[in-house]
Design an enzyme around this catalytic site. Structure first.
Site, PDB file in Angstrom:
ATOM      1  N   THR A  39       0.866  -1.191   0.000  1.00  0.00           N
ATOM      2  CA  THR A  39       0.000   0.000   0.000  1.00  0.00           C
ATOM      3  C   THR A  39       0.902   1.240   0.000  1.00  0.00           C
ATOM      4  O   THR A  39       1.385   1.647  -1.042  1.00  0.00           O
ATOM      5  CB  THR A  39      -0.972  -0.006   1.196  1.00  0.00           C
ATOM      6  OG1 THR A  39      -0.251  -0.227   2.414  1.00  0.00           O
ATOM      7  CG2 THR A  39      -2.030  -1.083   1.025  1.00  0.00           C
ATOM      8  N   LYS A  67       4.042  -6.981   3.730  1.00  0.00           N
ATOM      9  CA  LYS A  67       3.755  -5.567   3.522  1.00  0.00           C
ATOM     10  C   LYS A  67       3.516  -4.944   4.887  1.00  0.00           C
ATOM     11  O   LYS A  67       3.077  -5.590   5.830  1.00  0.00           O
ATOM     12  CB  LYS A  67       2.559  -5.348   2.590  1.00  0.00           C
ATOM     13  CG  LYS A  67       1.199  -5.747   3.117  1.00  0.00           C
ATOM     14  CD  LYS A  67       0.481  -4.789   4.060  1.00  0.00           C
ATOM     15  CE  LYS A  67       0.380  -3.409   3.499  1.00  0.00           C
ATOM     16  NZ  LYS A  67      -0.308  -2.480   4.502  1.00  0.00           N
ATOM     17  N   THR A 107      -0.696  -3.509  11.334  1.00  0.00           N
ATOM     18  CA  THR A 107      -1.276  -3.525   9.992  1.00  0.00           C
ATOM     19  C   THR A 107      -0.255  -4.030   9.013  1.00  0.00           C
ATOM     20  O   THR A 107       0.428  -3.281   8.371  1.00  0.00           O
ATOM     21  CB  THR A 107      -1.792  -2.182   9.533  1.00  0.00           C
ATOM     22  OG1 THR A 107      -2.692  -2.415   8.474  1.00  0.00           O
ATOM     23  CG2 THR A 107      -0.812  -1.286   8.952  1.00  0.00           C
ATOM     24  N   GLU A 128       5.926   4.684   7.611  1.00  0.00           N
ATOM     25  CA  GLU A 128       5.454   5.834   6.826  1.00  0.00           C
ATOM     26  C   GLU A 128       6.207   7.103   7.222  1.00  0.00           C
ATOM     27  O   GLU A 128       6.209   7.513   8.381  1.00  0.00           O
ATOM     28  CB  GLU A 128       3.956   6.019   7.019  1.00  0.00           C
ATOM     29  CG  GLU A 128       3.144   4.970   6.301  1.00  0.00           C
ATOM     30  CD  GLU A 128       1.653   5.129   6.474  1.00  0.00           C
ATOM     31  OE1 GLU A 128       0.920   4.460   5.729  1.00  0.00           O
ATOM     32  OE2 GLU A 128       1.203   5.891   7.355  1.00  0.00           O
TER      33      GLU A 128
END
Length: 405
Positions: free
Chosen positions: A151, A177, A188, A274
């Site tokens: 993602t 991922k 996640t 991120e």
């Protein structure tokens, strides 16, 4: 154990995979993967601890009761979470489409999704996409599958190793991922491990769940646990090694290789947090118990104040002491020593719970590096643990603030 550079899940005998763009993601990036074992495989899994479980998690939980599994279908872009009965129906349709295309029964298919919560899957794109992905299954499709499950990740996460068991070479390979909404106790993240080992299902289940505790459950990016977390291992037995069961001498060799694969994938997830500019490892030593070692290490790696200090190259050891202090574990923290380090050097900043005078320029040089090691010695026992994470940056807020756009 031997690391196999540039190898992936389809380099494990008997496994095929594919990764395609089906249209779920408007960007044109690959968004749908299928993994298939030519021979029925046994499976073990660890799934999200979030009370809100996505539809694919619920469907996979049911199918994991099957004695054997042969395929996994994964989509990115839409999480199919908080989507009610329609979401369950869509997850089941994904399973049925794979089963029809591969001529296997529904209960032999697992399903996984990652992406935006609260959006229904565009099944008019997903179902034809699955048909296309099944038609493109190949022994060269592992890297495409590794790309299709991403993602906000910035790179593919894949690893492969080989270990000899009973005179036979056994391969273990995984793809994963994970970039945001990462926190200990299954974050996640998705991880799919393929191996050709011949093993009892009960032993595989035991070893995999133990491995997850020390790998994926020891990473944190932002403190959020997802609705879709899933780590799955399939073992198809095609290595033809002597059956590995609870009485086998080779258990420790296989466990070491499995742990290496899972920990390396976990580290890749932490590195790819991120907006991250640095990744960090918390190395905690001499805790009174194994569980307390894990708890203390997770508490430090999960602290947003520690993460922010690492981003700013600020040797604010008080935030580390604070995180140790609110951890849900007991220890005499008046004994603790703390060091900051990297791959070349380290410097002590705390001794016996009290700050030391240290060279600010030297410690800043250490903290300016892309890898930072926080070393903690509790001096209260013989147990240790490692946890992995990343710094908390302005870019993280930008990414998370615009996720739906």
């Amino acid at each position: 154990m031997k690391i196999l550079p540039n190898k992936t899940i389809t380099d494990v005998s008997g496994f095929l995979a594919s990764g395609i763009h089906s249209g779920i993601r408007k960007s044109g990036k690959k968004d749908l993967a299928v993994i298939y074992s030519e021979k029925e495989a046994i499976a073990a899994a660890a799934l999200t601890t979030n009370k809100v479980k996505a539809a694919p998690v619920l469907v996979t939980m049911q199918n994991l009761k099957s004695e054997s599994i042969q395929a996994i279908v994964v989509n990115s872009g839409v999480a199919n979470a908080c989507t009610g009965a329609k979401g369950i129906e869509n997850a089941k349709q994904m399973v049925e489409q794979v089963a029809d295309c591969l001529h296997i029964s529904n209960e032999k298919v697992l399903v996984s999704s990652t992406g935006l919560i609260g959006t229904q899957l565009p099944m008019e794109k997903v179902l034809p996409g699955i048909e296309k992905a099944c038609s493109k299954l190949s022994h060269n499709g592992g890297k495409d599958a590794a790309e299709a499950i991403l993602t906000t990740d910035t790179f593919k996460k894949t690893i492969a190793v080989e270990v000899e068991l009973g005179g036979k070479p056994v391969t273990i390979s995984g793809i994963a991922k994970g970039s945001g909404m990462i926190h200990p106790n299954m974050a996640t993240m998705l991880s799919f491990i393929m191996t050709n080992v011949k093993m009892s299902k009960s032993l595989l289940n035991q070893l995999f769940k133990e491995s997850v505790v020390d790998s994926y459950n020891m990473i944190s990016v932002d403190g959020d646990s997802s609705t879709n977390d899933m780590a799955i291992i399939l073992a198809n037995g095609m290595a033809e090694n002597p059956l590995l069961d609870e009485n086998s001498e080779d258990i420790s060799k296989f466990k070491e290789a499995l742990d290496f694969v899972n920990k390396e994938l976990a580290k890749m997830i932490a590195k790819d947090g991120e907006g991250a500019s640095k990744w960090m490892e918390v190395s905690l030593y001499h805790a009174p118990s194994k569980e307390s070692a894990r708890v203390f290490a997770r508490s430090v790696v999960s602290s947003n104040l520690v993460k922010a200090a690492i981003f700013g190259s600020d040797a604010n050891w008080g935030r580390i002491m604070c995180a140790l202090g609110y951890a849900d574990a007991d220890c005499d923290l008046s004994k603790v020593d703390i060091f900051f380090g990297n791959k070349e050097d380290k410097i002590q900043v705390v001794k016996n719970g009290i700050g030391l005078l240290f060279d600010e320029n030297k410690v800043k040089e250490i903290l300016d590096q892309s890898f930072v090691n926080i070393i903690i010695d509790l001096k209260s026992g013989e147990y240790q643990a490692k946890a992995w994470g990343c710094d908390l940056t302005y870019e993280y807020v930008k990414i998370s603030g615009n996720y739906r756009k």
